[in-house]
Design a protein around this motif. Structure first.
Motif, PDB file in Angstrom:
ATOM      1  N   ALA A  96     -40.897  53.966  27.607  1.00 43.35           N
ATOM      2  CA  ALA A  96     -40.142  55.382  27.235  1.00 43.35           C
ATOM      3  C   ALA A  96     -39.984  55.514  25.742  1.00 43.35           C
ATOM      4  CB  ALA A  96     -38.880  55.655  28.024  1.00 43.35           C
ATOM      5  N   GLU A  97     -39.877  54.267  24.822  1.00 37.46           N
ATOM      6  CA  GLU A  97     -39.410  54.146  23.727  1.00 37.46           C
ATOM      7  C   GLU A  97     -40.588  54.005  22.841  1.00 37.46           C
ATOM      8  OE1 GLU A  97     -36.169  51.624  23.122  1.00 37.46           O
ATOM      9  OE2 GLU A  97     -34.746  52.689  24.342  1.00 37.46           O
ATOM     10  N   GLY A  98     -41.811  53.987  23.505  1.00 37.61           N
ATOM     11  CA  GLY A  98     -42.992  53.677  22.650  1.00 37.61           C
ATOM     12  C   GLY A  98     -43.392  52.376  22.594  1.00 37.61           C
ATOM     13  N   ASN A  99     -42.520  51.521  23.169  1.00 39.95           N
ATOM     14  CA  ASN A  99     -42.934  49.948  23.191  1.00 39.95           C
ATOM     15  C   ASN A  99     -43.967  49.809  23.910  1.00 39.95           C
ATOM     16  OD1 ASN A  99     -40.846  50.550  24.886  1.00 39.95           O
ATOM     17  ND2 ASN A  99     -40.529  48.460  25.339  1.00 39.95           N
ATOM     18  N   LYS A 100     -44.908  48.827  23.856  1.00 43.78           N
ATOM     19  CA  LYS A 100     -45.832  48.266  24.600  1.00 43.78           C
ATOM     20  C   LYS A 100     -45.670  46.879  25.051  1.00 43.78           C
ATOM     21  CE  LYS A 100     -49.144  51.356  22.317  1.00 43.78           C
ATOM     22  NZ  LYS A 100     -50.646  51.570  21.702  1.00 43.78           N
ATOM     23  N   ASP A 101     -46.508  46.946  26.314  1.00 42.34           N
ATOM     24  CA  ASP A 101     -46.265  45.393  26.863  1.00 42.34           C
ATOM     25  C   ASP A 101     -47.346  45.309  27.851  1.00 42.34           C
ATOM     26  OD1 ASP A 101     -45.489  42.870  27.481  1.00 42.34           O
ATOM     27  OD2 ASP A 101     -43.313  43.361  27.732  1.00 42.34           O
ATOM     28  N   GLY A 102     -47.730  44.167  28.675  1.00 47.66           N
ATOM     29  CA  GLY A 102     -48.769  44.034  29.473  1.00 47.66           C
ATOM     30  C   GLY A 102     -48.475  42.593  30.020  1.00 47.66           C
TER      31      GLY A 102
ATOM     32  N   HIS B 235     -50.472  34.952  36.705  1.00 53.02           N
ATOM     33  CA  HIS B 235     -49.906  36.066  35.868  1.00 53.02           C
ATOM     34  C   HIS B 235     -49.239  35.464  34.547  1.00 53.02           C
ATOM     35  CE1 HIS B 235     -46.181  35.607  37.936  1.00 53.02           C
ATOM     36  NE2 HIS B 235     -45.658  36.157  36.798  1.00 53.02           N
ATOM     37  N   VAL B 236     -49.397  36.202  33.471  1.00 60.73           N
ATOM     38  CA  VAL B 236     -48.699  35.723  32.361  1.00 60.73           C
ATOM     39  C   VAL B 236     -48.310  37.087  31.464  1.00 60.73           C
ATOM     40  CG1 VAL B 236     -49.086  34.865  29.835  1.00 60.73           C
ATOM     41  CG2 VAL B 236     -49.964  33.671  31.950  1.00 60.73           C
ATOM     42  N   PHE B 237     -47.144  37.073  31.102  1.00 59.24           N
ATOM     43  CA  PHE B 237     -46.752  38.424  30.439  1.00 59.24           C
ATOM     44  C   PHE B 237     -47.161  38.140  28.921  1.00 59.24           C
ATOM     45  CE2 PHE B 237     -43.621  37.880  33.774  1.00 59.24           C
ATOM     46  CZ  PHE B 237     -43.530  39.206  34.476  1.00 59.24           C
ATOM     47  N   ILE B 238     -47.570  39.467  28.510  1.00 56.86           N
ATOM     48  CA  ILE B 238     -48.097  39.600  27.032  1.00 56.86           C
ATOM     49  C   ILE B 238     -47.202  39.015  26.173  1.00 56.86           C
ATOM     50  CG2 ILE B 238     -48.890  40.923  25.476  1.00 56.86           C
ATOM     51  CD1 ILE B 238     -51.177  40.335  27.262  1.00 56.86           C
ATOM     52  N   ASN B 239     -45.772  39.331  26.516  1.00 51.49           N
ATOM     53  CA  ASN B 239     -44.946  39.120  25.454  1.00 51.49           C
ATOM     54  C   ASN B 239     -44.353  37.476  25.481  1.00 51.49           C
ATOM     55  OD1 ASN B 239     -43.318  39.091  27.655  1.00 51.49           O
ATOM     56  ND2 ASN B 239     -41.836  40.681  27.312  1.00 51.49           N
ATOM     57  N   GLU B 240     -45.184  36.841  26.527  1.00 54.47           N
ATOM     58  CA  GLU B 240     -44.841  35.248  26.544  1.00 54.47           C
ATOM     59  C   GLU B 240     -45.968  34.398  25.832  1.00 54.47           C
ATOM     60  OE1 GLU B 240     -44.354  34.308  30.456  1.00 54.47           O
ATOM     61  OE2 GLU B 240     -42.010  35.046  30.602  1.00 54.47           O
ATOM     62  N   VAL B 241     -46.946  35.179  25.572  1.00 58.10           N
ATOM     63  CA  VAL B 241     -48.125  34.464  24.959  1.00 58.10           C
ATOM     64  C   VAL B 241     -47.846  34.260  23.317  1.00 58.10           C
ATOM     65  CG1 VAL B 241     -50.607  34.827  24.206  1.00 58.10           C
ATOM     66  CG2 VAL B 241     -49.653  35.721  26.592  1.00 58.10           C
ATOM     67  N   THR B 242     -47.959  32.744  23.156  1.00 57.17           N
ATOM     68  CA  THR B 242     -47.699  32.374  21.669  1.00 57.17           C
ATOM     69  C   THR B 242     -48.834  32.247  20.868  1.00 57.17           C
ATOM     70  OG1 THR B 242     -47.725  30.242  22.607  1.00 57.17           O
ATOM     71  CG2 THR B 242     -45.762  31.035  22.649  1.00 57.17           C
ATOM     72  N   ILE B 243     -49.919  32.342  21.522  1.00 67.86           N
ATOM     73  CA  ILE B 243     -51.333  32.083  20.561  1.00 67.86           C
ATOM     74  C   ILE B 243     -52.609  32.235  21.386  1.00 67.86           C
ATOM     75  CG2 ILE B 243     -51.410  29.694  20.705  1.00 67.86           C
ATOM     76  CD1 ILE B 243     -52.559  29.721  17.833  1.00 67.86           C
TER      77      ILE B 243
ATOM     78  N   SER C 186     -46.919  44.230  21.446  1.00 66.62           N
ATOM     79  CA  SER C 186     -45.686  44.008  22.210  1.00 66.62           C
ATOM     80  C   SER C 186     -44.719  43.329  21.569  1.00 66.62           C
ATOM     81  CB  SER C 186     -46.012  42.905  23.310  1.00 66.62           C
ATOM     82  OG  SER C 186     -46.482  41.617  22.983  1.00 66.62           O
ATOM     83  N   ARG C 187     -45.038  42.772  20.323  1.00 69.15           N
ATOM     84  CA  ARG C 187     -44.043  42.061  19.366  1.00 69.15           C
ATOM     85  C   ARG C 187     -43.716  42.919  18.268  1.00 69.15           C
ATOM     86  NH1 ARG C 187     -43.113  36.387  20.425  1.00 69.15           N
ATOM     87  NH2 ARG C 187     -44.598  35.657  22.268  1.00 69.15           N
ATOM     88  N   GLY C 188     -44.233  44.045  17.876  1.00 70.27           N
ATOM     89  CA  GLY C 188     -43.901  44.984  16.888  1.00 70.27           C
ATOM     90  C   GLY C 188     -44.662  44.439  15.753  1.00 70.27           C
ATOM     91  N   ILE C 189     -45.741  43.525  15.693  1.00 71.07           N
ATOM     92  CA  ILE C 189     -46.208  43.145  14.484  1.00 71.07           C
ATOM     93  C   ILE C 189     -47.483  43.950  14.069  1.00 71.07           C
ATOM     94  CG2 ILE C 189     -47.466  40.956  13.509  1.00 71.07           C
ATOM     95  CD1 ILE C 189     -45.952  39.311  15.315  1.00 71.07           C
ATOM     96  N   GLN C 190     -47.534  44.580  12.851  1.00 74.42           N
ATOM     97  CA  GLN C 190     -48.365  45.373  12.366  1.00 74.42           C
ATOM     98  C   GLN C 190     -48.647  45.137  10.670  1.00 74.42           C
ATOM     99  OE1 GLN C 190     -47.091  49.345  13.147  1.00 74.42           O
ATOM    100  NE2 GLN C 190     -47.443  49.140  15.417  1.00 74.42           N
ATOM    101  N   GLY C 191     -49.816  45.294  10.472  1.00 70.29           N
ATOM    102  CA  GLY C 191     -50.045  45.229   8.871  1.00 70.29           C
ATOM    103  C   GLY C 191     -50.295  44.101   8.566  1.00 70.29           C
ATOM    104  N   PRO C 192     -50.506  43.599   7.319  1.00 69.70           N
ATOM    105  CA  PRO C 192     -50.589  42.372   6.815  1.00 69.70           C
ATOM    106  C   PRO C 192     -49.658  41.477   6.921  1.00 69.70           C
ATOM    107  CG  PRO C 192     -50.306  44.050   4.709  1.00 69.70           C
ATOM    108  CD  PRO C 192     -50.348  44.698   6.235  1.00 69.70           C
ATOM    109  N   PRO C 193     -49.637  40.206   6.959  1.00 70.93           N
ATOM    110  CA  PRO C 193     -48.633  39.185   6.984  1.00 70.93           C
ATOM    111  C   PRO C 193     -47.591  39.432   5.999  1.00 70.93           C
ATOM    112  CG  PRO C 193     -50.950  38.162   7.446  1.00 70.93           C
ATOM    113  CD  PRO C 193     -51.107  39.408   6.855  1.00 70.93           C
ATOM    114  N   SER C 194     -46.386  38.873   6.340  1.00 72.05           N
ATOM    115  CA  SER C 194     -45.291  39.103   5.293  1.00 72.05           C
ATOM    116  C   SER C 194     -45.378  37.959   4.159  1.00 72.05           C
ATOM    117  CB  SER C 194     -43.942  38.852   6.121  1.00 72.05           C
ATOM    118  OG  SER C 194     -43.742  37.748   6.561  1.00 72.05           O
ATOM    119  N   LYS C 195     -44.767  38.232   3.132  1.00 72.06           N
ATOM    120  CA  LYS C 195     -44.599  37.222   2.090  1.00 72.06           C
ATOM    121  C   LYS C 195     -44.048  35.797   2.639  1.00 72.06           C
ATOM    122  CE  LYS C 195     -44.153  40.734  -1.526  1.00 72.06           C
ATOM    123  NZ  LYS C 195     -43.509  41.131  -2.657  1.00 72.06           N
TER     124      LYS C 195
END
Length: 1190
Positions: A661-667, A683-691, A741-750
């Motif tokens: 409802a708040e625009g967040n995505k998961d899977g 089954h594996v939750f997307i937000n539990e995947v580390t790599i 799902s983790r809210g990561i967008q754009g290029p990597p941070s500094k």
């Protein structure tokens, strides 16, 4: 792709270069002579001037060309004088080489030529085997020759020390005459030259082959050309079965020549130990009855031009069959042809004398598809393009003459400088006297005179020629007679000949004109050495504004053109003067630096962000219109079953993704499989995947899915897609879902943490403030890693956003900060070598053969000998790689090799050496083959120096620096400091060379400018007085290494210094303080360590081997040192993260300070504290690869 140069000579003898990133020919104004021919490689260009002498032009580089001269001072002890220079008659010289057989006093060392200079005076080398010696640099032994030690003993009767002096090559960015001083007979004047052979002898030998042809048809070879001696040493004559008129040498072992009769010669027997080859083989001309006049060779191609100007391609040419199998006629008529890098082909047209490029040349289609003219202007034409027709007419009226149409001028009118300057012919008046007397060009080839006569005989009659004079001398006049008229020293440069009639060495001025007008048929059938023409002109502008330059020679040996490269040389607007308009507009506008562009982009982005925020404030009270949706993607895959027996099982794979409802995505990931006729699922939750990691597999397109729990177990979910395309599609989709799902967008941070796998894949993790919290940091197995495009071997970063990487081919790459834009995604290439081993065993009957014992390794195997690897079944690392070379013997093997590349040992597997002894019953040699990868990523190439290591200043959380110190090591061991590196211009501007006494291999800079480095012999050095005001420092201090260990890596943080030795042991440097940054002693921390990275907060991360998992030991695991405090910088235990298969990590950009956490009460029983997990459990601490408790 970095810029490279295409070299060419016009018919007036002027040398031009065209950059692959440029749009105009640049005149080489340093040339004071006119040139006939050039041959270029990427580092330099050789040429023949009109005085028939060889000249060399070396491109300027930030790394100087240095050569180390050395000699040894020897002394013997006697009871009276102690150690003195009074040696026994049977001893070596007092001053000698390392063997003692050659007398080498300090005064006998002379500079090879005037193009060299001494850097400093002689000094003593105080380094011995990676360890510092006493102040005087003496090493001691019982007698000459024996094993020397740095410590003096009671039985040390002799001693020696090494004296060093460096000389530097100073003649760069200028044409210099190659000295021909030699004891034997000097070569005749040269007529043709070619350079190549750099792929025959790679590092550390790295020689070049320079072939030349004299006017008498002899072939000469220049010996001793390498990186430390660019001019070579002496000329050696190579016997030939006839008179040669032209020769061509490729990057490898191909050398072809053209005989006077028109047949061709092929040189055989060229190799690493015989650069000149052994014999000639004759190949007939492509067309029976028509002689060949020109030949050009590459790596696997041979092109030829016959006397009727037809072009031919030789099929079936390779290193095993240099003669090829047959000729194929190609379209086009060319005067000459040249093969450059990647077998790209350049030519000069016969009719228009324009430079042509062969399009469509690839590894699979070496003959290409079509010729395309290179239509770019010269730099001098920019000024002409602004002239109008009215200015031409006014110029003609000013001189009081008529302005005739240019089409009415004959070819001899090209020699009139005034005519060419205005684009028309100026008829001189009697008052003008001799001021406007026509100047006729010098022609160095009789065949070109024939071409002029046959092509434009009708135009000559329409020209008002000067009075007739004597005719041109016939061909039977000797070269001596020609030189007697005018010596080459009388040839003047354009600056020297203003107002003076030029001196001609081959053809008299009036003689040429009269002969062409009266007797064209006399020269129509004559032969010559080549079809190249060269003019000498005294005035500055030989061409008119609308006239295209006429070229005489072209060389693409230094021009790197990839098959996917889009060159801007073929724009149709180039020929119409449009680039001149753009150039004039650029000249009117102020220059824009990359820093200004980056700053403007930043300001625009901030203004747009503020505007967006301001406009959105009025709509904050509205409910967000976000659709709550669920979508599913399904597919068929194979799954590697978790339990025994492990095998691939067909499964149904589904990804269910939903928006909240708040625009967040998961899977959720579902894997449906059948076991004992019962349908089940994982089954594996997307937000539990580390790599998500692509896995190298010979037969399947495999990738792995890790979670925090599976990271601890070292047992991921392994899936195999039906095709490679489907695997990459699933990886892209899953990676996007995980980032959403983790809210990561754009290029990597500094502050990002970067890592590289063994396959060269790049992964990045965004750290949290709790990652380095004490005493309860975030576990490493919960870190999320996502892949970044590109392919690298190592990578380094800092907290200001400066990120650099190095590929397997030693190419440096800089991360583009605006990676979210598609405009900042660039093509990236990488080249690596795949190695296999040929093994043999000795038997008393046949000697060394490929028949081994039943217990021996495979006769063709990998380095371990456990896997069979033959030349036929060995494939590139992945389908994305393609072979770019054939199998060759690799001589750069640790331990050395003999002349055939073999290493010997007593048995498999033991220590190998490069010479045979009586106890050696087995031998091996390494074969290497290069493969190439082409990919895309946010990486810009930093040319032109190849690097082996880099390090960037790890800035603190609140530190600001104007220029970021960046140090590097070149692939030849030179220490470099990058200037102009900022957060806005991370690529920097130029390199500053830092002198060393020996080649280095690794370097690291700390947060307070402390620079540590490791030499190739494993010794450690510290650079003193490095600061912002003095970025290069003052001098090197030799730091003793841990006892009996040779170091291979160092990493410096804020106050901590860690090193890794060649046996995988991790060491910590004690006593490092601001007043004494060298430290005092080493302490062993752990073992089985591959790489270490110390961050700006002194956090310690490593790549560890032999980490225990749920099923087996894991190699290449990311680990973090726990318990690192200011008063306890060594820490106490390891926390294991992602792995295995990792090869490099850098945490030098993570300067996020952890929040303060209240410590628990001291009365707690400590039952919740995590026990230290060593890299290897053992009861006995050991070193050098054996288990050691942490």
């Amino acid at each position: 792709m970095p810029s490279s140069l295409l070299w060419a000579v016009d018919v007036y003898g002027r040398v031009y270069s065209l950059s692959t990133t440029g749009q105009q020919w640049e005149h080489c104004r340093d040339a004071h002579l006119e040139f006939k021919r050039v041959t270029a490689i990427q580092q330099c260009c050789w040429s023949i001037a009109c005085d028939h002498q060889i000249y060399l032009y070396i491109h300027a580089s930030d790394v100087p060309i240095r050569y180390q001269e050395e000699t040894y001072e020897n002394q013997r002890w006697n009871p009276v004088d102690g150690f003195s220079d009074r040696l026994l008659p049977s001893d070596r010289w007092q001053w000698s080489d390392v063997t003692g057989l050659k007398h080498q006093p300090l005064g006998d060392f002379q500079l090879p030529s005037e193009n060299w200079e001494w850097e400093a005076d002689w000094y003593v080398d105080e380094n011995f085997g990676g360890e510092p010696t006493e102040k005087a640099g003496w090493t001691y032994a019982i007698d000459f020759p024996a094993t020397y030690t740095k410590d003096k003993k009671w039985n040390s009767c002799v001693r020696r020390r090494r004296w060093i002096r460096y000389r530097r090559y100073k003649a760069q960015e200028t044409w210099v005459k190659v000295c021909t001083k030699q004891t034997g007979s000097l070569p005749d004047p040269f007529n043709d030259i070619t350079c190549g052979g750099w792929e025959i002898t790679e590092e550390p030998r790295g020689c070049l082959s320079l072939w030349a042809v004299s006017l008498q048809g002899k072939v000469w070879f220049r010996c001793g050309i390498n990186h430390h001696n660019p001019e070579g040493s002496v000329w050696e004559e190579v016997p030939v079965p006839g008179e040669v008129v032209q020769i061509s040498c490729g990057p490898g072992d191909l050398v072809w020549a053209v005989l006077w009769e028109g047949d061709l010669l092929v040189r055989e027997g060229i190799g690493r130990d015989c650069l000149k080859g052994s014999s000639w083989v004759t190949v007939e001309s492509p067309d029976t009855g028509v002689a060949a006049t020109h030949v050009a060779v590459g790596v696997n191609v041979v092109w030829a031009v016959t006397k009727d100007h037809k072009v031919w391609f030789r099929r079936g040419v390779n290193s095993h069959n240099p003669c090829g199998s047959g000729w194929i006629g190609m379209v086009g008529e060319m005067a000459m042809i040249n093969v450059g890098l990647n077998d790209q082909v350049w030519a000069i047209g016969f009719e228009d004398r324009a430079v042509y490029f062969r399009q469509g040349v690839t590894a699979s289609e070496l003959s290409g598809k079509a010729w395309k003219v290179v239509s770019v202007p010269r730099d001098s034409e920019r000024s002409h393009s602004s002239a109008s027709a009215s200015s031409l007419q006014s110029a003609g009226c000013f001189f009081g003459g008529e302005v005739c149409l240019q089409s009415q001028a004959s070819v001899l009118g090209d020699a009139d400088p005034e005519t060419e300057r205005t684009g028309a012919e100026v008829v001189p008046t009697p008052e003008m006297g001799d001021a406007l007397k026509p100047r006729i060009p010098k022609v160095t080839s009789d065949s070109f005179i024939s071409e002029l006569v046959s092509d434009r005989d009708g135009q000559i009659s329409r020209r008002d020629a000067p009075p007739a004079g004597p005719s041109i001398p016939e061909e039977d006049h000797t070269e001596k007679e020609v030189e007697d008229r005018v010596s080459p020293a009388q040839v003047l440069s354009p600056s020297q000949s203003s107002g003076v009639d030029p001196q001609w060495s081959n053809v008299d001025l009036e003689e040429a004109q009269t002969h062409l007008a009266s007797g064209p048929g006399d020269t129509a059938e004559t032969s010559s050495l080549s079809s190249v023409v060269t003019y000498i002109l005294a005035l500055e502008e030989p061409y008119g504004p609308d006239e295209h330059p006429k070229w005489a020679w072209v060389s693409g040996g230094g021009c790197l053109v990839e098959c996917h490269t889009q060159l801007n040389w073929f724009n149709s607007s180039t020929a119409t003067g449009q680039p001149a308009l753009n150039s004039s507009m650029q000249a009117m506008s102020p220059s824009i630096t990359p820093a200004q562009t980056a700053e403007w982009r930043k300001q625009i982005f901030e203004q747009l962000s503020e505007r967006s925020k301001r406009e959105m404030e009025n709509f904050m009270h509205y409910e967000q219109a976000i659709e709550q949706s669920v979508w599913v993607k399904k597919g068929t895959m194979q799954w590697w079953r978790d339990w025994k027996p492990h095998k691939w099982v067909d499964v149904q794979f589904a990804l269910e993704q939903f928006s909240g409802a708040e625009g967040n995505k998961d899977g959720i990931l579902f894997i449906y499989y059948t076991f004992n006729d019962e349908k089940k699922y994982l089954h594996v939750f997307i937000n539990e995947v580390t790599i998500l990691v692509p896995v190298l597999n010979d037969s399947k397109h495999t990738f792995a899915i890790y979670t925090a729990e599976r990271t601890k177990q070292r047992w991921p979910i392994r899936l195999a897609a039906p095709t490679e395309l489907e695997m990459h599609d699933w990886l892209a989709l899953l990676s996007m879902s995980c980032c959403d799902s983790r809210g990561i967008q754009g290029p990597p941070s500094k502050q990002a943490i970067w890592s590289v796998t063994c396959r060269g894949d790049i992964f990045v993790s965004e750290p949290t403030k709790e990652l380095e919290a004490i005493p309860y940091p975030t576990p490493c197995d919960q870190m999320f890693w996502h892949q970044v495009g590109g392919h690298l071997r190592i990578i380094e970063s800092n907290s200001l956003g400066v990120v650099w990487g190095i590929g397997y081919d030693h190419t440096a790459w800089c991360f583009s900060c605006l990676a979210s834009s598609t405009d900042n995604i660039y093509t990236q290439t990488d080249v690596k070598s795949v190695s296999i081993y040929e093994n043999q065993r000795w038997n008393p009957v046949t000697g060394y053969t490929n028949r081994g014992l039943p217990t021996d390794r495979y006769m063709w195997s990998d380095a371990s000998g456990l896997k069979e690897c033959t030349k036929n079944n060995t494939k590139p690392p992945s389908p994305n790689w393609t072979w770019v070379s054939d199998w060759t013997i690799d001589y750069a093997v640790p331990g050395g090799t003999d002349r055939e590349g073999w290493q010997y040992a007593a048995d498999f597997p033991v220590s190998y050496h490069g010479y045979k002894t009586l106890k050696d019953f087995v031998r091996r040699r390494r074969w290497a083959r290069k493969c190439k990868l082409t990919t895309t990523g946010p990486w810009q190439e930093v040319p032109p120096i190849p690097l082996s290591d880099i390090t960037i200043l790890p800035c603190g959380p609140k530190s600001t620096v104007e220029q970021v110190p960046l140090w590097a090591i070149s692939n030849k061991g030179d220490v470099l400091c990058r200037l102009g590196v900022t957060s806005l211009t991370p690529g920097g501007s130029s390199w500053l060379h830092v002198g060393t006494d020996q080649p280095f291999k690794l370097i690291s800079i700390g947060a307070v400018h402390q620079v540590w480095a490791i030499a190739k012999d494993g010794s450690t050095f510290f650079r003193a007085s490095v600061s912002t005001q003095n970025p290069a420092g003052d001098c090197w201090y030799h730091i003793p290494s841990p006892t009996g260990q040779k170091l291979k890596q160092v990493s410096v943080g804020r106050t901590s210094v860690y090193t890794v030795d060649e046996n995988g042991n991790l060491w910590y440097r004690h006593g490092v303080t601001p007043s004494y940054p060298q430290g005092s002693s080493w302490e062993h921390i752990s073992n089985n360590v591959r790489k270490v990275s110390v961050g700006p907060l002194d956090q310690v991360w490593i790549i560890a081997d032999k980490v225990q998992g749920s099923h087996s030991l894991s190699c290449g695991t990311v680990c973090r040192r726990q318990g690192v405090l200011l008063n306890e910088p060594k820490g106490h235990s390891w926390d294991y993260g992602i792995g295995g298969g990792w090869d490099h990590i850098t945490v030098r950009g993570n300067a996020m300070e952890a929040p303060r956490i209240l410590m628990p009460s001291l009365t707690d029983n400590g039952s919740n504290q995590t026990a230290a997990r060593p890299l290897q459990t053992s009861n006995q601490p050991e070193m050098n690869g054996n288990p050691v408790g942490c």
